[in-house]
Design a protein around this motif. Sequence first.
Motif, PDB file in Angstrom:
ATOM      1  N   PHE A 135       0.035   0.452  -8.542  1.00  0.00           N
ATOM      2  CA  PHE A 135      -0.819   1.647  -8.560  1.00  0.00           C
ATOM      3  C   PHE A 135      -0.708   2.362  -9.906  1.00  0.00           C
ATOM      4  O   PHE A 135      -1.718   2.734 -10.513  1.00  0.00           O
ATOM      5  CB  PHE A 135      -0.429   2.600  -7.432  1.00  0.00           C
ATOM      6  CG  PHE A 135      -1.250   3.863  -7.402  1.00  0.00           C
ATOM      7  CD1 PHE A 135      -2.519   3.868  -6.842  1.00  0.00           C
ATOM      8  CD2 PHE A 135      -0.762   5.043  -7.946  1.00  0.00           C
ATOM      9  CE1 PHE A 135      -3.300   5.029  -6.832  1.00  0.00           C
ATOM     10  CE2 PHE A 135      -1.524   6.201  -7.944  1.00  0.00           C
ATOM     11  CZ  PHE A 135      -2.796   6.195  -7.379  1.00  0.00           C
ATOM     12  N   VAL A 136       0.517   2.527 -10.383  1.00  0.00           N
ATOM     13  CA  VAL A 136       0.744   3.201 -11.668  1.00  0.00           C
ATOM     14  C   VAL A 136       0.142   2.380 -12.815  1.00  0.00           C
ATOM     15  O   VAL A 136      -0.392   2.936 -13.775  1.00  0.00           O
ATOM     16  CB  VAL A 136       2.258   3.430 -11.897  1.00  0.00           C
ATOM     17  CG1 VAL A 136       2.524   3.984 -13.298  1.00  0.00           C
ATOM     18  CG2 VAL A 136       2.823   4.372 -10.846  1.00  0.00           C
ATOM     19  N   GLY A 137       0.210   1.058 -12.708  1.00  0.00           N
ATOM     20  CA  GLY A 137      -0.275   0.188 -13.782  1.00  0.00           C
ATOM     21  C   GLY A 137      -1.747  -0.161 -13.724  1.00  0.00           C
ATOM     22  O   GLY A 137      -2.256  -0.845 -14.629  1.00  0.00           O
ATOM     23  N   THR A 138      -2.476   0.313 -12.693  1.00  0.00           N
ATOM     24  CA  THR A 138      -3.893  -0.056 -12.536  1.00  0.00           C
ATOM     25  C   THR A 138      -4.775   0.329 -13.734  1.00  0.00           C
ATOM     26  O   THR A 138      -5.605  -0.484 -14.161  1.00  0.00           O
ATOM     27  CB  THR A 138      -4.475   0.533 -11.234  1.00  0.00           C
ATOM     28  OG1 THR A 138      -3.799  -0.050 -10.114  1.00  0.00           O
ATOM     29  CG2 THR A 138      -5.963   0.232 -11.101  1.00  0.00           C
ATOM     30  N   PRO A 139      -4.652   1.536 -14.323  1.00  0.00           N
ATOM     31  CA  PRO A 139      -5.495   1.847 -15.485  1.00  0.00           C
ATOM     32  C   PRO A 139      -5.349   0.826 -16.624  1.00  0.00           C
ATOM     33  O   PRO A 139      -6.346   0.406 -17.215  1.00  0.00           O
ATOM     34  CB  PRO A 139      -5.005   3.235 -15.913  1.00  0.00           C
ATOM     35  CG  PRO A 139      -4.514   3.854 -14.642  1.00  0.00           C
ATOM     36  CD  PRO A 139      -3.872   2.722 -13.899  1.00  0.00           C
ATOM     37  N   ALA A 140      -4.115   0.410 -16.904  1.00  0.00           N
ATOM     38  CA  ALA A 140      -3.895  -0.602 -17.947  1.00  0.00           C
ATOM     39  C   ALA A 140      -4.484  -1.938 -17.516  1.00  0.00           C
ATOM     40  O   ALA A 140      -5.011  -2.694 -18.338  1.00  0.00           O
ATOM     41  CB  ALA A 140      -2.402  -0.749 -18.230  1.00  0.00           C
ATOM     42  N   GLU A 141      -4.423  -2.230 -16.212  1.00  0.00           N
ATOM     43  CA  GLU A 141      -4.981  -3.481 -15.678  1.00  0.00           C
ATOM     44  C   GLU A 141      -6.499  -3.503 -15.841  1.00  0.00           C
ATOM     45  O   GLU A 141      -7.084  -4.526 -16.227  1.00  0.00           O
ATOM     46  CB  GLU A 141      -4.615  -3.579 -14.187  1.00  0.00           C
ATOM     47  CG  GLU A 141      -4.919  -4.897 -13.550  1.00  0.00           C
ATOM     48  CD  GLU A 141      -3.767  -5.882 -13.658  1.00  0.00           C
ATOM     49  OE1 GLU A 141      -4.072  -7.060 -13.931  1.00  0.00           O
ATOM     50  OE2 GLU A 141      -2.618  -5.508 -13.480  1.00  0.00           O
ATOM     51  N   VAL A 142      -7.164  -2.377 -15.565  1.00  0.00           N
ATOM     52  CA  VAL A 142      -8.616  -2.268 -15.724  1.00  0.00           C
ATOM     53  C   VAL A 142      -8.998  -2.508 -17.190  1.00  0.00           C
ATOM     54  O   VAL A 142      -9.926  -3.260 -17.496  1.00  0.00           O
ATOM     55  CB  VAL A 142      -9.128  -0.886 -15.251  1.00  0.00           C
ATOM     56  CG1 VAL A 142     -10.600  -0.695 -15.617  1.00  0.00           C
ATOM     57  CG2 VAL A 142      -8.948  -0.720 -13.746  1.00  0.00           C
ATOM     58  N   ALA A 143      -8.249  -1.858 -18.089  1.00  0.00           N
ATOM     59  CA  ALA A 143      -8.510  -2.031 -19.522  1.00  0.00           C
ATOM     60  C   ALA A 143      -8.298  -3.485 -19.941  1.00  0.00           C
ATOM     61  O   ALA A 143      -9.088  -4.043 -20.705  1.00  0.00           O
ATOM     62  CB  ALA A 143      -7.596  -1.105 -20.332  1.00  0.00           C
TER      63      ALA A 143
END
Length: 314
Positions: A135-143
């Motif tokens: 959950f915390v890493g999702t923004p980096a995953e989207v990028a």
Amino acid sequence: MAATASPGAGGVDGKPRTSPKSVKFLFGGLAGMGATVFVQPLDLVKNRMQLSGEGAKTREYKTSFHALTSILRAEGLRGIYTGLSAGLLRQATYTTTRLGIYTVLFERLTGADGTPPGFLLKALIGMTAGATGAFVGTPAEVALIRMTADGRLPPDQRRGYKNVFNALIRIAREEGVPTLWRGCIPTMARAVVVNAAQLASYSQSKQFLLDSGYFSDNILCHFCASMISGLVTTAASMPVDIVKTRIQNMRMIDGKPEYKNGLDVLVKVVRYEGFFSLWKGFTPYYARLGPHTVLTFIFLEQMNKAYKRVFLSG
């Protein structure tokens, strides 16, 4: 006469001195980032293969090798490292959070007499830590998904993010902050599946190898069990992974998203691309899993040794 422990050898209670938790979490994240530098090309190939032939039976790439050579030919050596900054941020956020949550929960659930949690409780701790880290890493995953997918699009359709921070700022400004967590449910589901599959398949594989009579409990047995576990984990998690990849890369068409939800992705992939398309990118995904784990532990071990030598030696 009783010998006294030197200040460098042990703490006041006689126990060996160890690095603080914050340093352990930092080293965990840095070790994951170091491993990512080496396996980033495999991540890019996996993402490209999962997006190839979207909505059609035909595929852009026949094999992983075809994908890799095509990318090298079209985008150069630098092209296979597209999205590296996002991959590094993903490790910094996901790995550090997962390690932190796991350590805290493990210590909380350890008995007063020092008895560690049982197998099922360890599995639950691992899945909880994995889901929280995801959950915390999702923004980096989207990028990461968007940056690695950009090179396959025509120039006029590319998003053209300069780096992960430029991607995060633009996504938040152009599509809204909630878009940074697009696909967080399948991302968290993948983390749960990976943790559960790894734990269960590794112990079972190890026991099977030992029972065969051809292996003893040594590094060769551990390596073979890890490879079998990686195969099972890859097979179990890939359908969830392709859902995550498609949702995080999708665009709005006439104000509507390409996919309604994860189930819609699965149905459309099976209907238009075939059932086995759910495992697109299997080879680079599996090839990435082993080296990333091994390299992470190597870097972690070296950083721990260096810390002990510099700060904990007498």
